[in-house]
Scaffold this active site. Structure first.
Site, PDB file in Angstrom:
ATOM      1  N   SER A  90       6.374   6.495   5.923  1.00  0.00           N
ATOM      2  CA  SER A  90       5.202   6.005   5.209  1.00  0.00           C
ATOM      3  C   SER A  90       4.511   7.153   4.462  1.00  0.00           C
ATOM      4  CB  SER A  90       4.263   5.295   6.190  1.00  0.00           C
ATOM      5  OG  SER A  90       3.279   4.555   5.515  1.00  0.00           O
ATOM      6  N   ASP A 217       9.582  -5.152   3.405  1.00  0.00           N
ATOM      7  CA  ASP A 217       8.480  -4.308   3.874  1.00  0.00           C
ATOM      8  C   ASP A 217       7.142  -5.019   3.669  1.00  0.00           C
ATOM      9  OD1 ASP A 217       6.476  -2.204   4.077  1.00  0.00           O
ATOM     10  OD2 ASP A 217       8.127  -0.788   3.955  1.00  0.00           O
ATOM     11  N   HIS A 247       7.909  -2.524   7.977  1.00  0.00           N
ATOM     12  CA  HIS A 247       7.557  -1.204   7.473  1.00  0.00           C
ATOM     13  C   HIS A 247       7.946  -0.045   8.399  1.00  0.00           C
ATOM     14  CE1 HIS A 247       5.441   1.707   5.051  1.00  0.00           C
ATOM     15  NE2 HIS A 247       4.634   2.036   6.042  1.00  0.00           N
TER      16      HIS A 247
END
Length: 273
Positions: A90, A217, A247
């Site tokens: 991320s 996602d 995610h």
């Protein structure tokens, strides 16, 4: 109070620095860390500045502080290895890419997992997609600085069992275990500023990149995030689309695939250097 949740797993002379995401913890990299270590790598899962405490701790830091902690972690790991790789999840992927852009002679390869420039996945409310881009401006004028964006299910996880465990830890206040339940607007503003900076720097990334992203996602759309990296970096890329995760791909249903792809990718580079 901030706890030190980082961990170091000594192995061979090939090292991987692992970087967690915004409001996250090194725990979200633990399964990957163990997999890499079992394959022989020396692994350091670092903790970003301001994390593993409360929202106030996080809001006292900027993206520069987060990046400084990455640079310091890389210096630490460099003392133990000859070949250094970096991988992030991320926002951690943004920081990993920045380290590779800034120190091309040091970083031999990059793991780019669920990279997030924009919060534009299918679970993000329409208002938030429009509003988050304004956060740096609001921070400049000290507006909405006590507000947080509270995450809602599925929390980046398709695996319902893991989701329940993570949610329970998150809302219990144990931020060192599962991170914060809310994303404070000041921290989100800093991440937006980091993302803008990193967009400009992508062509400076010359190291090979393993880009792994879920095609479903919930937080960061694959086309506007992972594909951006694929198109803009100067180094060779391997692009892997995951079809049974959301995610947090390092702990979701295809975590074993993330390990296998990463081990093969980093080993291939190490053998050729």
């Amino acid at each position: 109070m901030i706890q030190d949740s980082s961990y170091f797993l000594p192995g061979n002379r090939n090292g991987v620095l692992l970087i967690h995401g915004l409001t996250g913890t090194p725990n979200e990299m633990r399964i990957l860390a163990k997999g890499l270590h079992q394959a022989g790598f020396t692994v350091y899962a670092m903790q970003l500045a301001g994390h593993c405490g409360d929202e106030a701790d996080l809001c006292q830091t900027t993206w520069h502080d987060w990046y400084t902690s990455v640079q310091e972690a890389a210096q630490f790991l460099q003392q133990h290895v000859d070949c250094l790789f970096v991988a992030g999840l991320s926002m951690g992927a943004l920081l990993a890419l920045k380290l590779a852009a800034d120190q091309p002679e040091l970083i031999k390869g990059v793991g780019v997992y669920g990279v997030t420039f924009s919060y534009d996945g299918w679970s993000i409310p329409f208002w938030a997609k429009q509003f988050f881009g304004l956060l740096p401006l609001l921070k400049k004028f000290h507006l909405f600085q006590k507000t947080s964006f509270i995450e809602k299910p599925p929390y980046g996880l398709k695996d319902e069992r893991i989701r329940a465990t993570v949610a329970a830890s998150m809302f219990s206040g144990d931020s060192a275990s599962a991170g914060l339940a809310g994303n404070p607007f000041p921290a989100l503003a800093e991440m937006q500023t980091l993302a803008k900076q990193m967009r400009r720097q992508l062509p400076q990334v010359t190291a090979p990149c393993l880009i792994m992203h879920s095609g479903h996602d919930d937080i960061a759309n694959i086309n506007t995030n992972a594909r951006l990296v694929e198109k803009q970096v100067s180094g060779a890329t391997r692009f892997v689309v995951l079809d049974d995760s959301y995610h947090l791909i390092t702990i979701d249903r295809q975590r074993r695939e993330v390990i296998n792809q990463s081990v093969a990718f980093f080993e291939n580079i190490a053998q050729s250097t």
